[in-house]
Design a protein around this motif. Structure first.
Motif, PDB file in Angstrom:
ATOM      1  N   PRO A 111       0.842  -1.205   0.000  1.00 48.42           N
ATOM      2  CA  PRO A 111       0.000   0.000   0.000  1.00 48.42           C
ATOM      3  C   PRO A 111       0.877   1.256   0.000  1.00 48.42           C
ATOM      4  CG  PRO A 111      -0.716  -1.590   1.673  1.00 48.42           C
ATOM      5  CD  PRO A 111       0.605  -2.061   1.166  1.00 48.42           C
ATOM      6  N   ARG A 112       0.442   2.250  -0.774  1.00 50.44           N
ATOM      7  CA  ARG A 112       1.207   3.497  -0.822  1.00 50.44           C
ATOM      8  C   ARG A 112       1.081   4.224   0.504  1.00 50.44           C
ATOM      9  NH1 ARG A 112       3.164   5.814  -5.071  1.00 50.44           N
ATOM     10  NH2 ARG A 112       2.457   7.928  -4.637  1.00 50.44           N
ATOM     11  N   ARG A 113       2.219   4.666   1.022  1.00 46.55           N
ATOM     12  CA  ARG A 113       2.205   5.381   2.284  1.00 46.55           C
ATOM     13  C   ARG A 113       1.402   6.670   2.143  1.00 46.55           C
ATOM     14  NH1 ARG A 113       7.488   3.174   1.838  1.00 46.55           N
ATOM     15  NH2 ARG A 113       7.972   1.756   3.569  1.00 46.55           N
ATOM     16  N   LEU A 114       0.813   7.111   3.243  1.00 46.83           N
ATOM     17  CA  LEU A 114      -0.043   8.281   3.212  1.00 46.83           C
ATOM     18  C   LEU A 114       0.708   9.503   2.709  1.00 46.83           C
ATOM     19  CD1 LEU A 114      -2.694   9.696   3.762  1.00 46.83           C
ATOM     20  CD2 LEU A 114      -2.021   9.942   6.164  1.00 46.83           C
ATOM     21  N   TYR A 115       1.973   9.676   3.143  1.00 50.67           N
ATOM     22  CA  TYR A 115       2.679  10.876   2.702  1.00 50.67           C
ATOM     23  C   TYR A 115       2.943  10.852   1.195  1.00 50.67           C
ATOM     24  CZ  TYR A 115       7.303   8.460   2.801  1.00 50.67           C
ATOM     25  OH  TYR A 115       8.376   7.631   2.582  1.00 50.67           O
ATOM     26  N   HIS A 116       3.057   9.641   0.604  1.00 53.03           N
ATOM     27  CA  HIS A 116       3.180   9.549  -0.850  1.00 53.03           C
ATOM     28  C   HIS A 116       1.891  10.026  -1.517  1.00 53.03           C
ATOM     29  CE1 HIS A 116       6.679   6.442  -1.030  1.00 53.03           C
ATOM     30  NE2 HIS A 116       7.102   7.643  -1.365  1.00 53.03           N
ATOM     31  N   GLN A 117       0.756   9.635  -0.943  1.00 50.37           N
ATOM     32  CA  GLN A 117      -0.523  10.035  -1.511  1.00 50.37           C
ATOM     33  C   GLN A 117      -0.705  11.553  -1.435  1.00 50.37           C
ATOM     34  OE1 GLN A 117      -3.788   7.620   0.072  1.00 50.37           O
ATOM     35  NE2 GLN A 117      -2.352   5.983   0.531  1.00 50.37           N
ATOM     36  N   VAL A 118      -0.335  12.138  -0.288  1.00 52.09           N
ATOM     37  CA  VAL A 118      -0.440  13.586  -0.132  1.00 52.09           C
ATOM     38  C   VAL A 118       0.526  14.291  -1.085  1.00 52.09           C
ATOM     39  CG1 VAL A 118      -0.223  15.520   1.473  1.00 52.09           C
ATOM     40  CG2 VAL A 118      -1.162  13.332   2.266  1.00 52.09           C
ATOM     41  N   ALA A 119       1.737  13.734  -1.234  1.00 49.18           N
ATOM     42  CA  ALA A 119       2.709  14.310  -2.168  1.00 49.18           C
ATOM     43  C   ALA A 119       2.174  14.269  -3.594  1.00 49.18           C
ATOM     44  CB  ALA A 119       4.038  13.558  -2.073  1.00 49.18           C
ATOM     45  N   ASP A 120       1.460  13.194  -3.940  1.00 48.80           N
ATOM     46  CA  ASP A 120       0.861  13.099  -5.273  1.00 48.80           C
ATOM     47  C   ASP A 120      -0.134  14.239  -5.500  1.00 48.80           C
ATOM     48  OD1 ASP A 120       2.274  10.809  -5.869  1.00 48.80           O
ATOM     49  OD2 ASP A 120       0.629   9.432  -5.405  1.00 48.80           O
ATOM     50  N   GLN A 121      -0.942  14.530  -4.465  1.00 48.05           N
ATOM     51  CA  GLN A 121      -1.929  15.604  -4.572  1.00 48.05           C
ATOM     52  C   GLN A 121      -1.236  16.950  -4.838  1.00 48.05           C
ATOM     53  OE1 GLN A 121      -4.188  14.241  -0.729  1.00 48.05           O
ATOM     54  NE2 GLN A 121      -5.567  15.560  -1.858  1.00 48.05           N
ATOM     55  N   ILE A 122      -0.195  17.224  -4.070  1.00 52.05           N
ATOM     56  CA  ILE A 122       0.507  18.505  -4.222  1.00 52.05           C
ATOM     57  C   ILE A 122       1.209  18.564  -5.569  1.00 52.05           C
ATOM     58  CG2 ILE A 122       2.309  19.997  -3.260  1.00 52.05           C
ATOM     59  CD1 ILE A 122       1.768  18.641  -0.545  1.00 52.05           C
ATOM     60  N   ARG A 123       1.824  17.463  -5.977  1.00 52.69           N
ATOM     61  CA  ARG A 123       2.524  17.419  -7.265  1.00 52.69           C
ATOM     62  C   ARG A 123       1.547  17.666  -8.421  1.00 52.69           C
ATOM     63  NH1 ARG A 123       3.778  12.664  -7.034  1.00 52.69           N
ATOM     64  NH2 ARG A 123       5.711  12.770  -5.790  1.00 52.69           N
ATOM     65  N   ASN A 124       0.346  17.082  -8.314  1.00 53.65           N
ATOM     66  CA  ASN A 124      -0.652  17.271  -9.361  1.00 53.65           C
ATOM     67  C   ASN A 124      -1.091  18.728  -9.461  1.00 53.65           C
ATOM     68  OD1 ASN A 124      -0.655  14.575 -10.085  1.00 53.65           O
ATOM     69  ND2 ASN A 124      -2.363  14.036  -8.730  1.00 53.65           N
ATOM     70  N   VAL A 125      -1.260  19.367  -8.297  1.00 59.01           N
ATOM     71  CA  VAL A 125      -1.645  20.778  -8.283  1.00 59.01           C
ATOM     72  C   VAL A 125      -0.565  21.627  -8.956  1.00 59.01           C
ATOM     73  CG1 VAL A 125      -2.045  22.784  -6.792  1.00 59.01           C
ATOM     74  CG2 VAL A 125      -3.120  20.591  -6.257  1.00 59.01           C
ATOM     75  N   ILE A 126       0.700  21.301  -8.661  1.00 54.09           N
ATOM     76  CA  ILE A 126       1.808  22.042  -9.265  1.00 54.09           C
ATOM     77  C   ILE A 126       1.857  21.802 -10.775  1.00 54.09           C
ATOM     78  CG2 ILE A 126       4.336  22.220  -9.380  1.00 54.09           C
ATOM     79  CD1 ILE A 126       4.389  21.558  -6.375  1.00 54.09           C
ATOM     80  N   ASP A 127       1.703  20.528 -11.173  1.00 57.28           N
ATOM     81  CA  ASP A 127       1.791  20.187 -12.588  1.00 57.28           C
ATOM     82  C   ASP A 127       0.649  20.804 -13.411  1.00 57.28           C
ATOM     83  OD1 ASP A 127       4.068  18.753 -12.135  1.00 57.28           O
ATOM     84  OD2 ASP A 127       3.075  16.789 -12.059  1.00 57.28           O
ATOM     85  N   GLN A 128      -0.475  21.057 -12.764  1.00 56.73           N
ATOM     86  CA  GLN A 128      -1.607  21.669 -13.461  1.00 56.73           C
ATOM     87  C   GLN A 128      -1.413  23.170 -13.662  1.00 56.73           C
ATOM     88  OE1 GLN A 128      -4.961  20.572 -11.037  1.00 56.73           O
ATOM     89  NE2 GLN A 128      -4.802  18.393 -11.582  1.00 56.73           N
ATOM     90  N   GLY A 129      -0.308  23.696 -13.122  1.00 58.28           N
ATOM     91  CA  GLY A 129       0.012  25.099 -13.337  1.00 58.28           C
ATOM     92  C   GLY A 129      -0.531  26.051 -12.306  1.00 58.28           C
ATOM     93  N   SER A 130      -1.090  25.520 -11.221  1.00 55.70           N
ATOM     94  CA  SER A 130      -1.624  26.411 -10.186  1.00 55.70           C
ATOM     95  C   SER A 130      -0.523  27.199  -9.485  1.00 55.70           C
ATOM     96  CB  SER A 130      -2.417  25.583  -9.154  1.00 55.70           C
ATOM     97  OG  SER A 130      -3.508  24.924  -9.767  1.00 55.70           O
ATOM     98  N   PHE A 131       0.677  26.596  -9.443  1.00 56.02           N
ATOM     99  CA  PHE A 131       1.817  27.272  -8.814  1.00 56.02           C
ATOM    100  C   PHE A 131       3.005  27.187  -9.761  1.00 56.02           C
ATOM    101  CE2 PHE A 131      -0.864  25.904  -5.298  1.00 56.02           C
ATOM    102  CZ  PHE A 131      -0.982  27.078  -4.563  1.00 56.02           C
TER     103      PHE A 131
END
Length: 239
Positions: free
Chosen positions: A10-30
């Motif tokens: 199972p993916r560790r929780l911090y990996h899942q949270v990192a995925d969320q932040i990475r996706n936000v960055i990749d979408q150009g929000s930051f």
């Protein structure tokens, strides 16, 4: 017939949270160079705890996606296009989960250790405590003696499996995430506090007081978590 197919870890929780932040960055929000929202605000936006967010941000820092600036905040880094999605780095167990596991295990162990305590066992604890005291006085990290102290308590149970488990959980602090967090929170002040807590554990064991021993261990591991994980060192957001 037993299956030879191994289940995916199972993916560790911090990996899942990192995925969320990475996706936000990749979408150009930051954009690169911009500052992410303060830790409290970002945790609320993502619906996660601040410790989990802090672990995720440290993972992204190790990955090179963000830069943590002491006393300023977390800034997005420019990352060259790799042409594909890379697997997450093996960064070790979550510090939060490690401390939870230690609390459950060592909180139960100390009762059995006290019931089987011997003079040699107590002397070994005292030796570890003396080394810790010397290290703290000299301004050195007493991590090795700290480990020895906790393993020695487990060894007092006479159960080698418990002693090995305590040592392995303690060694989890050497993972990438745990080491990075230690670098940001460990100080002479925190080690001095930990030393006092170890002294209280030893005194309870020496007095053969089970209630006080359990309380001292519980307080130590709770305080350790607060110093290591829950405390805000000022590194992940501006004051």
């Amino acid at each position: 017939m037993a299956s030879n197919v191994r289940q995916a870890e199972p993916r560790r929780l911090y990996h899942q949270v990192a995925d969320q932040i990475r996706n936000v960055i990749d979408q150009g929000s930051f954009r690169p160079g911009t500052r992410l929202p303060p830790e409290r605000e970002l945790a609320q936006q993502l619906g996660v705890s601040r410790p989990s967010l802090r672990e995720a941000l440290l993972a992204l820092e190790i990955e090179g996606r963000v830069e943590v600036r002491m006393g300023s905040g977390v800034y997005v880094c420019a990352v060259p296009h790799s042409g594909g999605t890379s697997e997450p780095l093996a960064l070790g167990d979550s510090p939060s989960e490690l401390m939870q596991a230690r609390s459950v295990l060592e909180g139960a162990i100390i009762n059995l250790a006290l019931a089987r305590a011997t003079k040699p066992g107590l002397e070994k604890l005292k030796t570890c405590l003396d080394i810790m005291r010397q290290d703290v006085r000299r301004g050195h990290s007493p991590a090795d003696a700290d480990r020895g102290f906790h393993v020695a308590i487990a060894e007092m149970t006479g159960n080698t499996v418990l002693a090995r488990m305590v040592g392995e959980l303690f060694d989890g602090r050497h993972g990438f995430i745990s080491s990075r967090m230690t670098d940001r929170t460990e100080s002479a002040r925190t080690w001095a506090a930990a030393l006092r807590e170890h002294e209280a554990i030893y005194q309870a064991l020496e007095a053969r007081d089970p209630q006080e021993a359990v309380a001292a261990m519980f307080w130590h591991l709770t305080a350790s978590r607060e110093r290591w994980i829950d405390a805000d060192p000022g590194s992940l957001e501006s004051r």
